[in-house]
Design a protein around this motif. Structure first.
Motif, PDB file in Angstrom:
ATOM      1  N   UNK A   1       0.842  -1.194   0.000  1.00  0.00           N
ATOM      2  CA  UNK A   1       0.000   0.000   0.000  1.00  0.00           C
ATOM      3  C   UNK A   1       0.876   1.243   0.000  1.00  0.00           C
ATOM      4  N   UNK A   2       0.537   2.230  -0.821  1.00  0.00           N
ATOM      5  CA  UNK A   2       1.334   3.461  -0.864  1.00  0.00           C
ATOM      6  C   UNK A   2       1.286   4.186   0.476  1.00  0.00           C
ATOM      7  N   UNK A   3       2.397   4.786   0.838  1.00  0.00           N
ATOM      8  CA  UNK A   3       2.473   5.507   2.110  1.00  0.00           C
ATOM      9  C   UNK A   3       2.987   4.641   3.238  1.00  0.00           C
ATOM     10  N   UNK A   4       3.259   3.352   2.945  1.00  0.00           N
ATOM     11  CA  UNK A   4       3.698   2.430   4.007  1.00  0.00           C
ATOM     12  C   UNK A   4       5.053   2.832   4.562  1.00  0.00           C
ATOM     13  N   UNK A   5       5.967   3.208   3.663  1.00  0.00           N
ATOM     14  CA  UNK A   5       7.322   3.458   4.140  1.00  0.00           C
ATOM     15  C   UNK A   5       7.806   4.866   3.814  1.00  0.00           C
ATOM     16  N   UNK A   6       7.149   5.533   2.882  1.00  0.00           N
ATOM     17  CA  UNK A   6       7.657   6.818   2.399  1.00  0.00           C
ATOM     18  C   UNK A   6       6.606   7.900   2.622  1.00  0.00           C
ATOM     19  N   UNK A   7       7.053   9.088   3.006  1.00  0.00           N
ATOM     20  CA  UNK A   7       6.121  10.209   3.171  1.00  0.00           C
ATOM     21  C   UNK A   7       5.752  10.734   1.780  1.00  0.00           C
ATOM     22  N   UNK A   8       4.557  11.310   1.677  1.00  0.00           N
ATOM     23  CA  UNK A   8       4.108  11.826   0.379  1.00  0.00           C
ATOM     24  C   UNK A   8       4.600  13.266   0.172  1.00  0.00           C
ATOM     25  N   UNK A   9       5.445  13.490  -0.850  1.00  0.00           N
ATOM     26  CA  UNK A   9       5.939  14.846  -1.109  1.00  0.00           C
ATOM     27  C   UNK A   9       4.887  15.721  -1.810  1.00  0.00           C
ATOM     28  N   UNK A  10       4.791  16.965  -1.354  1.00  0.00           N
ATOM     29  CA  UNK A  10       3.864  17.928  -1.954  1.00  0.00           C
ATOM     30  C   UNK A  10       4.646  19.215  -2.214  1.00  0.00           C
ATOM     31  N   UNK A  11       4.693  19.640  -3.481  1.00  0.00           N
ATOM     32  CA  UNK A  11       5.406  20.891  -3.800  1.00  0.00           C
ATOM     33  C   UNK A  11       4.443  22.065  -3.631  1.00  0.00           C
ATOM     34  N   UNK A  12       4.892  23.072  -2.888  1.00  0.00           N
ATOM     35  CA  UNK A  12       4.005  24.170  -2.502  1.00  0.00           C
ATOM     36  C   UNK A  12       4.683  25.510  -2.786  1.00  0.00           C
TER      37      UNK A  12
ATOM     38  N   UNK B   1       6.541  17.110   3.213  1.00  0.00           N
ATOM     39  CA  UNK B   1       6.406  15.650   3.215  1.00  0.00           C
ATOM     40  C   UNK B   1       5.300  15.289   4.205  1.00  0.00           C
ATOM     41  N   UNK B   2       4.354  14.471   3.739  1.00  0.00           N
ATOM     42  CA  UNK B   2       3.186  14.191   4.566  1.00  0.00           C
ATOM     43  C   UNK B   2       3.075  12.712   4.889  1.00  0.00           C
ATOM     44  N   UNK B   3       2.919  12.418   6.182  1.00  0.00           N
ATOM     45  CA  UNK B   3       2.678  11.030   6.605  1.00  0.00           C
ATOM     46  C   UNK B   3       1.172  10.811   6.699  1.00  0.00           C
ATOM     47  N   UNK B   4       0.670   9.879   5.894  1.00  0.00           N
ATOM     48  CA  UNK B   4      -0.730   9.452   6.028  1.00  0.00           C
ATOM     49  C   UNK B   4      -0.712   8.037   6.588  1.00  0.00           C
ATOM     50  N   UNK B   5      -1.565   7.761   7.580  1.00  0.00           N
ATOM     51  CA  UNK B   5      -1.576   6.419   8.174  1.00  0.00           C
ATOM     52  C   UNK B   5      -1.893   5.371   7.116  1.00  0.00           C
ATOM     53  N   UNK B   6      -2.781   5.733   6.200  1.00  0.00           N
ATOM     54  CA  UNK B   6      -3.164   4.775   5.171  1.00  0.00           C
ATOM     55  C   UNK B   6      -3.654   5.544   3.949  1.00  0.00           C
ATOM     56  N   UNK B   7      -3.088   5.238   2.786  1.00  0.00           N
ATOM     57  CA  UNK B   7      -3.588   5.860   1.551  1.00  0.00           C
ATOM     58  C   UNK B   7      -4.461   4.814   0.858  1.00  0.00           C
ATOM     59  N   UNK B   8      -5.781   4.899   1.137  1.00  0.00           N
ATOM     60  CA  UNK B   8      -6.692   3.859   0.627  1.00  0.00           C
ATOM     61  C   UNK B   8      -7.097   4.118  -0.819  1.00  0.00           C
ATOM     62  N   UNK B   9      -7.166   5.393  -1.187  1.00  0.00           N
ATOM     63  CA  UNK B   9      -7.619   5.733  -2.537  1.00  0.00           C
ATOM     64  C   UNK B   9      -6.633   6.760  -3.130  1.00  0.00           C
ATOM     65  N   UNK B  10      -5.515   6.259  -3.700  1.00  0.00           N
ATOM     66  CA  UNK B  10      -4.490   7.182  -4.194  1.00  0.00           C
ATOM     67  C   UNK B  10      -5.017   8.170  -5.238  1.00  0.00           C
ATOM     68  N   UNK B  11      -5.923   7.720  -6.105  1.00  0.00           N
ATOM     69  CA  UNK B  11      -6.434   8.607  -7.168  1.00  0.00           C
ATOM     70  C   UNK B  11      -7.192   9.782  -6.560  1.00  0.00           C
TER      71      UNK B  11
END
Ligand code: 5RP
Length: 236
Positions: A134-145, A186-196
């Motif tokens: 599942x995405x987000x398991x080991x890596x934080x999600x990068x967001x350019x702002x 960089x954002x930590x989500x506990x679970x990314x259930x719906x990446x789209x």
């Protein structure tokens, strides 16, 4: 190519080499960012120098890719000068079973998404440690702002259930500044259930330029593995 016995480097080197060997003469190639793609760029340069590959032009996804392409003698062009990209080669930080990705470990995901999604074929090059259920398991999600929007975007990301942190430079005081002059959260989500859905929701926050979720963009995942100190590549 340089010799080394570090298994992760061996995997990266081999998968970069195999991806580069899929490039055909007379093609326009998207050049990704990161340590794995760097091997692909190096090998493309070797193939060109040997005459095994002719007449390719690269579209770099970052300053790093541009510098490497110049070092290895790969001619460059821009999206203004071409009407298509034949093939893009790029790395990833996580790959899920549906071939969706998290990218942006090198803070280059905005340009990477532009180039990779325009390519007729997008080949992802990873070592086996990047595969996740599942995405987000080991890596934080990068967001350019955009810099002026950092605080409100952080608050919005918290409302979405994320734990945001501003990416700081290493051997550079202050935050990481992207090739476009922006900042990265960089954002930590506990679970990314719906990446789209999450990809769209985050990109809809005013001030966000792009996030590192790549949904339905990858065509082929090449995975570097090592067995008995010997690297090999499998298609995922
Ligand atoms: C850069 C990226 C990279 O492709 C990703 O971080 C993988 O890098 P590496 O091959 O060094 O592990 O998305 O923004």
């Amino acid at each position: 190519m340089s010799d080394n016995l570090d298994p992760v480097l061996l995997m990266k080197q081999e998968v970069g080499r195999v991806a580069a060997s899929r490039v055909k003469s007379d093609s326009i190639v998207g050049l990704g960012t990161g340590s794995t793609t760097a091997y692909a760029i190096e090998y493309l340069g070797i193939l060109l120098a040997q005459g095994d590959l002719k007449n390719i032009v690269g579209i770099p996804t970052s300053f790093q890719a541009e510098v490497l392409a110049k070092k290895y003698g790969i001619p460059l062009t821009t999206l203004d000068a071409v009407d298509h990209i034949d093939l893009a080669i790029d790395g990833a930080d996580e790959v899920d079973p549906q071939k969706n990705l998290i990218k942006g470990g090198g803070a280059a995901h905005t340009r990477e998404k532009i180039v990779d999604s325009l390519a007729d074929q997008f080949i992802v090059v990873v070592d086996s440690g990047k595969l996740v259920d599942k995405l987000g398991s080991s890596f934080l999600l990068p967001v350019e702002v955009i810099p002026m929007a950092i605080s409100p975007v952080m608050r919005k990301l918290e409302q979405l259930g994320g734990k945001p942190e501003l990416r700081m430079g290493i051997r550079k005081a202050g935050p990481v500044v992207t090739d476009q002059g922006n900042l990265v959260i960089d954002v930590k989500f506990d679970s990314i259930d719906d990446p789209a859905a999450l990809e769209k929701t985050i990109n809809n926050i005013p001030g966000v330029l792009e996030n590192g979720l790549f949904v339905n963009v990858a065509d082929l995942i090449l995975v570097g593995e090592v067995k008995d100190n010997k690297p090999f590549v499998r298609e995922f």
